[in-house]
Design a protein around this motif. Structure first.
Motif, PDB file in Angstrom:
ATOM      1  N   LEU A 239      19.738  -4.379  26.411  1.00  0.00           N
ATOM      2  CA  LEU A 239      18.886  -3.551  27.438  1.00  0.00           C
ATOM      3  C   LEU A 239      17.220  -3.795  27.237  1.00  0.00           C
ATOM      4  O   LEU A 239      16.537  -3.803  28.360  1.00  0.00           O
ATOM      5  N   GLY A 240      16.905  -4.063  26.112  1.00  0.00           N
ATOM      6  CA  GLY A 240      15.913  -4.240  25.833  1.00  0.00           C
ATOM      7  C   GLY A 240      14.945  -5.641  26.243  1.00  0.00           C
ATOM      8  O   GLY A 240      14.185  -5.766  26.437  1.00  0.00           O
ATOM      9  N   THR A 241      15.792  -6.194  26.488  1.00  0.00           N
ATOM     10  CA  THR A 241      15.618  -7.827  27.310  1.00  0.00           C
ATOM     11  C   THR A 241      15.479  -7.700  28.612  1.00  0.00           C
ATOM     12  O   THR A 241      15.181  -8.423  29.092  1.00  0.00           O
ATOM     13  N   ALA A 242      16.485  -6.917  29.290  1.00  0.00           N
ATOM     14  CA  ALA A 242      16.496  -6.272  30.785  1.00  0.00           C
ATOM     15  C   ALA A 242      14.971  -5.356  31.096  1.00  0.00           C
ATOM     16  O   ALA A 242      14.525  -6.538  32.339  1.00  0.00           O
ATOM     17  N   VAL A 243      14.978  -5.105  29.986  1.00  0.00           N
ATOM     18  CA  VAL A 243      13.589  -4.531  30.575  1.00  0.00           C
ATOM     19  C   VAL A 243      12.295  -5.058  30.697  1.00  0.00           C
ATOM     20  O   VAL A 243      11.104  -5.490  31.247  1.00  0.00           O
ATOM     21  N   MET A 244      11.871  -6.381  29.519  1.00  0.00           N
ATOM     22  CA  MET A 244      11.458  -7.408  29.552  1.00  0.00           C
ATOM     23  C   MET A 244      11.265  -8.815  30.872  1.00  0.00           C
ATOM     24  O   MET A 244      10.404  -8.937  31.311  1.00  0.00           O
ATOM     25  N   GLU A 245      12.339  -8.074  30.961  1.00  0.00           N
ATOM     26  CA  GLU A 245      12.890  -9.256  32.456  1.00  0.00           C
ATOM     27  C   GLU A 245      12.351  -8.950  33.764  1.00  0.00           C
ATOM     28  O   GLU A 245      12.093  -9.137  34.368  1.00  0.00           O
ATOM     29  N   ILE A 246      12.270  -6.999  33.834  1.00  0.00           N
ATOM     30  CA  ILE A 246      11.445  -6.379  34.755  1.00  0.00           C
ATOM     31  C   ILE A 246      10.774  -6.215  34.714  1.00  0.00           C
ATOM     32  O   ILE A 246       9.812  -6.478  35.990  1.00  0.00           O
ATOM     33  N   HIS A 247       9.754  -7.070  32.840  1.00  0.00           N
ATOM     34  CA  HIS A 247       8.248  -6.300  33.703  1.00  0.00           C
ATOM     35  C   HIS A 247       7.672  -7.705  33.897  1.00  0.00           C
ATOM     36  O   HIS A 247       6.674  -7.233  34.360  1.00  0.00           O
TER      37      HIS A 247
END
Length: 319
Positions: A148-156
């Motif tokens: 999930l953290g990786t997903a947020v980083m990709e969105i960022h």
């Protein structure tokens, strides 16, 4: 030896190697033995090679039929989500962080070192039965939380490209992410009961075993020439949340809300009381966001956990 000193001795035995590996990385970096970009190269090995192997095998082996699994997982989730939400609101309100910084700030206050410290501690405290909760928590932390953290980083990373391009770019990045792909592949293999060749299992075990040492060693390399005291108040706040608030929430949920086996309940509190895990550093350096603060929280929380974990384990009656 008093009952309080026995848990402290067990914690010290686990914490000292952690600092030893970080120190070894720092000394190698200080002496310039491995080149200028060695920390990033080692980080890349962990992110793209070792972690996917670990995630795949862990998810393939995960058993989903234990009656304590659901309340245990809900307890761990609550002990992370509740303080995470509070941390994120404060970070956005008072620090003005953008999405990536806010998320890494939140993770730095809740993500536990379940694999490298949690499993050895539970093994010491409860013997072989204590290993399973540690493994489940490690899989949950690594595959779900870091995913999930990786997903947020990709969105960022894509947030300046507009609404529709954002989700297209972020979704594409997530679909290609080795951590997400390996976790999903392992879960599919495990639930379909597909037998794994012995050679593949050994391959994944060897690579997976390198995750903890390499992440800690890379952290030591990164620390050369950098301050760990910058942002001291922020680091102290996140350390307090990680070592005190998170396990308190876990205790309330495990012993007063959910119904589960006493060993699983106690394990959830111990695991929530662990210091910040090195995978947060791996994620931070991979996306070049919040690296210095995350590193400082890992060091400070690990040091302080010698006292706080000993108190928690003593309260839970661990001899």
């Amino acid at each position: 030896m008093s009952s309080h000193s026995r848990p402290m001795s067990a914690v010290i035995e686990v914490v000292l190697p952690v600092f030893g590996i970080i120190l070894a990385g720092f000394l190698c970096g200080w002496r310039r033995l491995l080149g200028e970009d060695s920390s990033r190269a080692l980080n890349g090995f962990v992110f793209y090679v070792a972690l996917p192997a670990l995630f795949f095998l862990a998810m393939a082996r995960l058993e989903l039929d234990d009656p304590s699994l659901v309340p245990f997982t809900l307890t761990l989730t609550g002990a992370m989500v509740i303080p995470f939400a509070f941390i994120v609101v404060l970070a956005r309100q008072f620090l003005g962080y953008r999405l990536g910084e806010v998320s890494m700030h939140g993770l730095s206050g809740v993500f536990a070192n379940t694999g490298y410290m949690g499993i050895p501690l539970l093994l010491t405290a409860y013997g072989e039965p204590g290993v399973l909760p540690g493994v489940v928590a490690t899989v949950f932390n690594g595959a779900v939380v870091i995913g999930l953290g990786t997903a947020v980083m990709e969105i960022h990373r894509s947030e300046k490209s507009g609404f529709l391009p954002l989700f297209k770019t972020a979704g594409g990045g997530l679909a290609r992410n080795p951590l997400v792909l390996s976790a999903v592949a392992g879960l599919v293999v495990g639930q379909l009961k597909i037998p794994l060749p012995a050679a593949l299992v050994t391959f994944c075990e060897i690579l997976g075993g390198a995750v903890g040492p390499c992440a800690l060693f890379a952290m030591g390399l990164f620390l050369v020439g950098r301050s760990v005291t910058r942002g001291a108040l922020e680091v102290a706040w996140l350390t307090i949340v990680k070592l005190l608030i998170s396990p308190l929430i876990a205790w309330v949920l495990a012993f007063h809300v959910f119904d589960m086996d006493p060993l699983w309940a106690a394990s959830s509190v111990i695991l929530s009381a662990l210091p910040l895990g090195a995978l947060v550093f791996i994620l931070a350096q991979q996306y070049e966001i919040y690296v210095q603060r995350a590193t400082a929280v890992i060091l400070v929380s690990t040091l302080c956990s010698v006292v706080t974990l000993s108190i928690v384990m003593n309260y839970l009656g661990v001899d």
